[in-house]
Design a protein around this motif. Structure first.
Motif, PDB file in Angstrom:
ATOM      1  N   ARG A 220     -18.837   1.419  19.075  1.00  0.00           N
ATOM      2  CA  ARG A 220     -17.538   0.776  18.844  1.00  0.00           C
ATOM      3  C   ARG A 220     -17.381   0.369  17.382  1.00  0.00           C
ATOM      4  O   ARG A 220     -16.279   0.446  16.816  1.00  0.00           O
ATOM      5  CB  ARG A 220     -17.413  -0.443  19.755  1.00  0.00           C
ATOM      6  CG  ARG A 220     -16.049  -1.120  19.676  1.00  0.00           C
ATOM      7  CD  ARG A 220     -15.948  -2.272  20.650  1.00  0.00           C
ATOM      8  NE  ARG A 220     -14.634  -2.906  20.572  1.00  0.00           N
ATOM      9  CZ  ARG A 220     -14.285  -3.963  21.288  1.00  0.00           C
ATOM     10  NH1 ARG A 220     -15.140  -4.490  22.145  1.00  0.00           N
ATOM     11  NH2 ARG A 220     -13.083  -4.483  21.151  1.00  0.00           N
ATOM     12  N   ARG A 221     -18.475  -0.061  16.740  1.00  0.00           N
ATOM     13  CA  ARG A 221     -18.400  -0.499  15.340  1.00  0.00           C
ATOM     14  C   ARG A 221     -18.150   0.650  14.366  1.00  0.00           C
ATOM     15  O   ARG A 221     -17.847   0.421  13.197  1.00  0.00           O
ATOM     16  CB  ARG A 221     -19.683  -1.240  14.955  1.00  0.00           C
ATOM     17  CG  ARG A 221     -19.755  -2.663  15.497  1.00  0.00           C
ATOM     18  CD  ARG A 221     -20.839  -3.464  14.796  1.00  0.00           C
ATOM     19  NE  ARG A 221     -22.160  -2.969  15.120  1.00  0.00           N
ATOM     20  CZ  ARG A 221     -22.913  -3.428  16.114  1.00  0.00           C
ATOM     21  NH1 ARG A 221     -22.441  -4.387  16.914  1.00  0.00           N
ATOM     22  NH2 ARG A 221     -24.110  -2.945  16.349  1.00  0.00           N
ATOM     23  N   GLU A 222     -18.303   1.900  14.803  1.00  0.00           N
ATOM     24  CA  GLU A 222     -18.098   3.039  13.907  1.00  0.00           C
ATOM     25  C   GLU A 222     -16.625   3.254  13.556  1.00  0.00           C
ATOM     26  O   GLU A 222     -16.312   3.951  12.591  1.00  0.00           O
ATOM     27  CB  GLU A 222     -18.661   4.310  14.538  1.00  0.00           C
ATOM     28  CG  GLU A 222     -20.164   4.385  14.540  1.00  0.00           C
ATOM     29  CD  GLU A 222     -20.754   4.577  13.152  1.00  0.00           C
ATOM     30  OE1 GLU A 222     -20.188   5.356  12.351  1.00  0.00           O
ATOM     31  OE2 GLU A 222     -21.771   3.928  12.864  1.00  0.00           O
TER      32      GLU A 222
END
Length: 445
Positions: A220-222
């Protein structure tokens, strides 16, 4: 025409990945790969002291549950094979997008596995077993352990895209933290809490849930789209098809070995469980070199550097030989003390005597085979890997299946493993020498 100068790229020899670069990718991967088998070894030791029946139940249940890490490995390797080429072609978002689709596949497969095992755990245990008490223990363990399957598969897909972008450090921390907690939890649930064999299954599921969640948060942080991309997913499923067939061949071998060991006797099945967990630990630890190979070879071919990829493959072969020999020495030194760590049952310890010679002598072979598996996976040479695996395992199965007929005991089962490992070695060295695997491009045609 003037002779090329050293500055001329046409004259420069290919520069393979340095040993330092291989180590920088392999060492964190080693921690990731070793975490689960170390936990399983601890789990085997904890359960082993409950007695021969729980240990044999764990052996049967573990073989059936082995389908989950097998699919996880397929997702990891398939994702790495595609994503590493995109990363080598300077397309990191495209590499991560491969991970997104792999994660959706993982979630769907994990939920299907839960449904199937909750319904068929009993029949599967009865199909493989030869003792009602062992079969009941295996089914009870399976119904709890399978709850962690979706998270285990998500972690496999997560490791795949992270390896492709040459990030092996975050997976190291994700997996280490979760399995350290689980290793501490297993003996508590088995003994003081009093859950027995089922306690080990709950500890296993908890570890997988924590690990899978950490990989989901990293994805998700990408900042890439998390939607299903059907065309891309279809390509992944097509590529994974060869790996699934390859994995199914390994499962046929594992199922055959466990089923034959069960018919040799409960003590033999318990000893086979200990031997196989040590073999799996060594195999996954040796696979650290393969992980480095997948990332490096895929990036080289994606960037259009086939000669560099071939040079790196030769260097990776050397590392595999050395690493496998190191494991041989370590296990050989530990053989006198290992049986007592895993079981107090005299019959099981006696049966282990038939396992040690095969286990130790196969380690250098495994070092080369697993390292070169990584080369071919990184190159996307999955069809050859599929055919090689099916052919090699087919060569070893007759030895296993004939064991009850000729009363070969565990030596027959492990002799069959040795045959298929040696056939794999010959075939993969032939393929490496041919050079046909080194196909360039952001996607393998």
């Amino acid at each position: 025409m003037t002779a090329p100068t050293p500055a001329d790229p046409a004259a420069a020899p290919p520069r393979p990945a340095s040993y330092r670069t291989i180590a920088s990718l392999a060492i964190p991967a080693l921690v990731v790969l070793a975490a689960e088998p170390i936990y399983l070894l601890i789990d085997t030791a904890v359960v082993g002291h409950l007695g021969a029946v729980p240990l044999a139940g764990l052996a049967l249940g573990g073989v059936i549950m082995g389908l989950a890490p097998l699919i996880g490995a397929v997702l990891a390797y398939g994702t790495t094979a595609r994503a590493a080429r995109r990363y080598g072609a300077d397309d990191r978002p495209g590499a991560v997008a491969e991970g997104v689709q792999g994660t959706w596949i993982a979630l769907a497969a994990g939920l299907l596995m839960i449904a199937a095992i909750e319904v068929f755990a009993g029949p599967l245990a009865r199909l493989m077993g030869d003792d009602p008490a062992v079969e009941a223990a295996a089914a009870e363990w399976l119904r709890v352990a399978i709850l962690g399957a979706p998270f285990l598969l998500v972690a496999g897909a997560g490791q795949g895209w992270m390896r492709a972008v040459q990030d092996t450090r975050r997976p190291m921390w994700f997996v280490t933290v979760s399995f350290l907690l689980s290793a501490a939890l297993a003996p508590v649930l088995v003994y003081p809490v009093g859950l027995g064999l089922v306690g080990s299954a709950w500890a296993n599921a908890v570890a997988q849930a924590i690990s899978g969640t950490l990989f989901l948060l990293a994805l998700r942080r990408e900042g890439v789209s998390l939607r299903v991309d059907w065309p891309l997913m279809t390509k992944q499923l097509t590529a994974n098809g060869d790996l699934i067939i390859r994995g199914a061949a390994f499962q046929v071998s594992s199922f055959s070995a466990a089923a034959v060991a069960a018919r040799v006797g409960t003590a033999a099945l318990g000893a086979h469980q200990i031997g196989m967990q040590l073999w799996f630990f060594a195999a996954l630890a040796l696979d650290a070199v393969a992980i480095a190979a997948q990332a490096l070879i895929g990036a080289d071919l994606g960037a259009g550097r086939p000669e560099t990829a071939r040079a790196s493959a030769k260097r990776i072969t050397i590392v595999g030989v050395g690493y496998g020999t190191l494991f041989l020495v370590v296990i050989l030194v530990l053989v006198p003390v290992l049986p007592g760590l895993f079981t107090s049952d005299a019959a099981v310890r006696d049966q282990l005597g038939s396992v040690w010679p095969w286990l130790v002598l196969l380690l250098p072979v495994a070092g080369v085979v697993f390292a070169l598996d990584g080369v071919l996976i990184g190159a996307g040479d999955l069809r050859f890997l599929r055919n090689m695996t099916v052919a090699s395992i087919a060569s070893g199965l007759p030895f296993m299946w004939l064991t009850p007929v000729f009363d070969w005991g565990l030596a027959g089962i492990w002799g069959g493993i040795a045959v298929y490992m040696l056939v794999r070695l010959g075939l993969i060295l032939w393929r490496l020498r041919s050079g046909d695997w080194a196909v360039t491009g952001a996607e393998r045609a």
